[in-house]
Design a protein around this motif. Structure first.
Motif, short mmCIF file in Angstrom:
data_model
loop_
_atom_site.label_atom_id
_atom_site.label_comp_id
_atom_site.label_asym_id
_atom_site.label_seq_id
_atom_site.Cartn_x
_atom_site.Cartn_y
_atom_site.Cartn_z
N LEU A 97 -31.83 -35.57 15.07
CA LEU A 97 -32.22 -35.88 13.70
C LEU A 97 -30.97 -35.82 12.83
CD1 LEU A 97 -35.06 -36.47 12.57
CD2 LEU A 97 -35.10 -34.13 11.70
N VAL A 98 -30.63 -36.92 12.17
CA VAL A 98 -29.38 -37.02 11.40
C VAL A 98 -29.70 -37.41 9.97
CG1 VAL A 98 -27.14 -38.15 11.25
CG2 VAL A 98 -28.13 -37.69 13.50
N ILE A 99 -29.07 -36.70 8.99
CA ILE A 99 -29.25 -37.02 7.57
C ILE A 99 -27.87 -37.10 6.91
CG2 ILE A 99 -31.51 -35.92 7.44
CD1 ILE A 99 -30.18 -33.57 6.02
N PRO A 100 -27.73 -37.85 5.81
CA PRO A 100 -26.42 -37.96 5.14
C PRO A 100 -26.07 -36.67 4.40
CG PRO A 100 -28.10 -39.17 3.92
CD PRO A 100 -28.75 -38.72 5.20
N LYS A 101 -24.79 -36.44 4.21
CA LYS A 101 -24.34 -35.24 3.49
C LYS A 101 -24.80 -35.24 2.04
CE LYS A 101 -20.25 -33.60 5.95
NZ LYS A 101 -18.79 -33.33 5.87
N SER A 102 -24.95 -36.44 1.45
CA SER A 102 -25.36 -36.51 0.04
C SER A 102 -26.76 -35.99 -0.20
CB SER A 102 -25.27 -37.96 -0.43
OG SER A 102 -26.11 -38.81 0.36
N ALA A 103 -27.54 -35.81 0.87
CA ALA A 103 -28.92 -35.33 0.72
C ALA A 103 -28.99 -33.81 0.67
CB ALA A 103 -29.79 -35.85 1.86
N VAL A 104 -27.90 -33.13 1.02
CA VAL A 104 -27.94 -31.68 1.22
C VAL A 104 -27.34 -30.97 0.01
CG1 VAL A 104 -27.29 -29.78 2.74
CG2 VAL A 104 -27.70 -32.05 3.69
N LEU A 105 -28.02 -29.91 -0.44
CA LEU A 105 -27.50 -29.00 -1.46
C LEU A 105 -27.22 -27.66 -0.79
CD1 LEU A 105 -29.97 -29.76 -4.40
CD2 LEU A 105 -27.65 -30.64 -4.13
N TRP A 106 -26.06 -27.08 -1.12
CA TRP A 106 -25.68 -25.79 -0.51
C TRP A 106 -25.70 -24.70 -1.57
CZ3 TRP A 106 -23.02 -30.27 0.78
CH2 TRP A 106 -23.06 -30.65 2.12
N THR A 107 -26.14 -23.51 -1.19
CA THR A 107 -26.08 -22.34 -2.08
C THR A 107 -25.23 -21.24 -1.48
OG1 THR A 107 -28.03 -21.28 -1.09
CG2 THR A 107 -28.41 -22.84 -2.88
N GLY A 108 -24.49 -21.52 -0.43
CA GLY A 108 -23.70 -20.51 0.25
C GLY A 108 -24.37 -20.08 1.53
N LYS A 109 -25.57 -19.49 1.40
CA LYS A 109 -26.31 -19.03 2.58
C LYS A 109 -27.31 -20.07 3.06
CE LYS A 109 -26.15 -14.11 1.36
NZ LYS A 109 -26.96 -12.92 1.03
N ARG A 110 -27.81 -20.90 2.14
CA ARG A 110 -28.90 -21.81 2.49
C ARG A 110 -28.49 -23.26 2.29
NH1 ARG A 110 -32.19 -21.70 -1.18
NH2 ARG A 110 -31.07 -20.39 -2.65
N SER A 111 -29.14 -24.14 3.04
CA SER A 111 -29.01 -25.59 2.87
C SER A 111 -30.40 -26.13 2.58
CB SER A 111 -28.44 -26.24 4.14
OG SER A 111 -27.20 -25.67 4.48
N ILE A 112 -30.52 -26.93 1.51
CA ILE A 112 -31.84 -27.42 1.12
C ILE A 112 -31.79 -28.92 0.89
CG2 ILE A 112 -32.46 -25.22 0.05
CD1 ILE A 112 -32.11 -26.60 -2.66
N VAL A 113 -32.96 -29.54 1.01
CA VAL A 113 -33.15 -30.96 0.68
C VAL A 113 -34.44 -31.07 -0.13
CG1 VAL A 113 -31.94 -31.83 2.70
CG2 VAL A 113 -34.40 -31.43 2.83
N TYR A 114 -34.61 -32.22 -0.79
CA TYR A 114 -35.86 -32.50 -1.49
C TYR A 114 -36.62 -33.57 -0.70
CZ TYR A 114 -35.15 -29.58 -5.54
OH TYR A 114 -35.01 -28.50 -6.37
N VAL A 115 -37.84 -33.22 -0.32
CA VAL A 115 -38.68 -34.10 0.49
C VAL A 115 -39.71 -34.78 -0.42
CG1 VAL A 115 -40.29 -34.22 2.43
CG2 VAL A 115 -38.40 -32.58 2.47
#
Length: 580
Positions: free
Chosen positions: A337-355
């Motif tokens: 499963l591959v997604i673009p980097k522009s879809a990911v938000l980082w907070t340091g510990k967590r990686s999130i996306v909006y579905v």
């Protein structure tokens, strides 16, 4: 005439009756709607949440000033509100303005090209240290510079050796009595053999009857002199290296591998590379070895490519650029499963996306926050290990804009993933460890010293204390804060630093006191947010400060000592809040 007046009265009566009927039919509903609207507005006002446009983590149930920056709070954005706190709705127009784009997540080959940089190096297996087997003084050097080619058996240097002269004299003496003592004669010859003196030279010594004073050091291998270690007249010991000789018919190209590339480069991978000295020419090779150790200083390992260099074109030290193709970062024979980097938000510990949860009637969409686990980077994309399923639709562009809107709506977002509805009307509070509390308390103590200087009307001391406050703010050890606490502190740090700098650069005490207004607002917010009041502290208010708009300050005592007026109105003010 009477008939005329009667007709007029009838007409007026009909008009009045018509207006009355129209009001009863239409006016009553409007009046009822007005009452309903007033009731609805009243309810909305009772439940209205106020936030800061610059610091959306601030949420209060009444209007006022932001405790961090002092800006007026604004009503919390209700667009996208609904019963489900875990989702946020955006209209079609809002998505267009924010350039929000979505994509359907799919599976594919987790492969990419990896670009590597490296250098041509000597093949360590073909590098040889030429040492001297004769101790003595260098009388002559046949090879005087690096880069010179040598052949096996070629004379490299001539050495004068007193020890060898003595050994030859012993041989000549033993030769005169070899008939009676052959063992002594053989021992003398063996001593010379140990110095790598050949049989031909030994026979030359015996036939001549004289000891040779100078002996030659000959090359053991073919190659290029890459290092010269002695000079004319140097004394050398037996076994001391005098030249470094390398065979450059085969060389290594060593490519640097950073930690993020180690998973994608393995022994056996094909690589195409170019040499800067030969523009337009491409070389091919196979990675024969990957260093199992990582350099602790440079944080890189090396990948080795062996190259045939019979023509001698490649020279050690040349720069190379390579591309490893068809590199798989996923599991063999499995679509990832591959997604673009522009879809990911980082907070340091967590990686999130909006579905994207669903479409809505106005052409917009409903989005939900989703925490995911990322695998290796594929350049402009990531492998997703956990958190998404094939076929789900995610925000591929504009995710940060969506998150900003969600933050302003008071819903779970990147910085507040577990926000609860009942906590939303309250100002943000952050719990920190004792070490972090001590660090932040240094800031409040420096503020109190500055406040005392303004109370005493001492502008010079206030300037010194404001400068000291700047230094304390800069030197807060953020290592004692966790990621979320550090994010909140960064907001305060910026505002505090600007206010302290404005005070330290003030031309007179009046300018300093004006800047002290904003500093006090921020410091009060800092104490409340990080709960720094181990001892009781007081918020005091002077209604006449700030051009009769009023201003607050923080104090360890409930006694009023006004920093905005000093001795001229020292007792102007009152305690407005007690912080326990």
């Amino acid at each position: 005439m009477n008939s005329k007046y009667k007709n007029i009265i009838k007409i007026v009566g009909i008009l009045v009756l018509g207006f009355l009927i129209g009001w009863l039919i239409f006016g009553g509903d409007n009046a009822a709607r007005l009452v309903d609207d007033e009731h609805a507005h009243s309810e909305a006002g009772d439940n209205q949440i106020w936030t800061c446009s610059m610091h959306p983590q601030i949420r209060q149930n009444e209007p006022g000033d932001c405790p961090i920056c002092g800006m007026d709070l604004i009503p919390l954005e209700t667009t996208g509100a609904g019963d489900d706190l875990g989702s946020y709705e955006m209209s079609e127009n809002a998505m267009k303005l924010a350039n929000v784009q979505t994509m359907v997540v799919g599976q594919g080959d987790a492969s990419r090209e990896i670009r590597l940089n490296g250098k041509v190096q000597v093949d360590e297996r073909n590098s040889y240290s030429q040492s001297t087997h004769i101790p003595g003084r260098i009388e002559q050097l046949s090879i005087n510079f690096t880069g010179e080619s040598v052949n096996r058996g070629q004379t490299l240097a001539t050495v004068y050796s007193p020890e060898l002269v003595t050994a030859q004299e012993e041989l000549l003496q033993a030769a005169s009595i070899r008939e009676s003592q052959p063992e002594l004669f053989e021992a003398a010859k063996q001593k010379l053999r140990n110095w790598k003196i050949g049989e031909a030279q030994i026979e030359q010594i015996l036939s001549g009857g004289n000891a040779l004073e100078r002996f030659s050091i000959r090359a053991d291998v073919n190659g290029i002199v890459t290092e010269k270690m002695v000079d004319l007249g140097d004394y050398v010991e037996r076994g001391m290296p005098i030249y470094e000789i390398s065979d450059l018919s085969k060389v290594w190209v060593l490519f640097d591998l950073y930690e993020g590339q180690l998973a994608g480069v393995k022994e056996g991978n094909e690589i195409e590379f170019t040499i800067n000295s030969f523009p337009g020419e491409t070389f091919e090779g196979t990675i024969s070895f990957v260093d199992p150790l990582l350099n602790s200083q440079t944080r890189v390992a090396t990948a080795r490519v062996e190259v045939n260099n019979e023509e001698g074109r490649l020279k050690p030290g040349m720069f190379a650029s390579g591309i490893v193709t068809n590199t798989s970062f996923g599991r063999p024979d499995i679509q990832e499963l591959v997604i673009p980097k522009s879809a990911v938000l980082w907070t340091g510990k967590r990686s999130i996306v909006y579905v994207k949860a669903k479409d809505v009637e106005n052409g917009g969409a409903n989005f939900q926050l989703r925490e995911i686990t990322l695998g290796p980077s594929l350049g402009n994309s990531f492998i997703v290990e956990k958190g998404l399923e094939p076929g789900e639709e995610i925000v591929s562009n504009g995710a940060f804009t969506v998150d900003a809107a969600v933050q302003l709506s008071g819903r779970p977002s990147m910085m507040n993933p577990s926000l609860e509805e009942e906590n939303s009307p309250n100002t943000l509070t952050v719990t920190v460890q004792e070490e972090a509390e001590k660090e932040l308390t240094k800031v409040t103590n420096a503020y109190l010293s500055l406040k005392e200087a303004l109370v005493k009307d001492d502008s010079q001391l206030a300037k010194v204390n404001a400068t000291a406050l700047e230094e304390v703010i800069k030197n807060v050890q953020t290592s004692t804060l966790d990621k979320d606490a550090k994010t909140v502190w960064d907001s305060y740090r910026k505002e505090l630093g600007i206010a302290a700098r404005n005070i330290s650069s003030g031309e007179d005490i009046s300018e300093m006191r004006n800047a002290f207004i904003g500093l006090s607002k921020t410091i009060i917010g800092l104490v409340k947010t990080f709960q720094l009041s181990n001892e009781t502290m007081y918020v005091l208010h002077c209604p006449m400060a700030n051009n009769d708009r009023g201003a607050d300050w923080l104090s360890q005592s409930s006694e009023v000592e006004n920093p905005y007026y000093g001795a001229s109105m020292l007792r102007c003010g009152e305690v407005s809040e007690t912080i326990n």
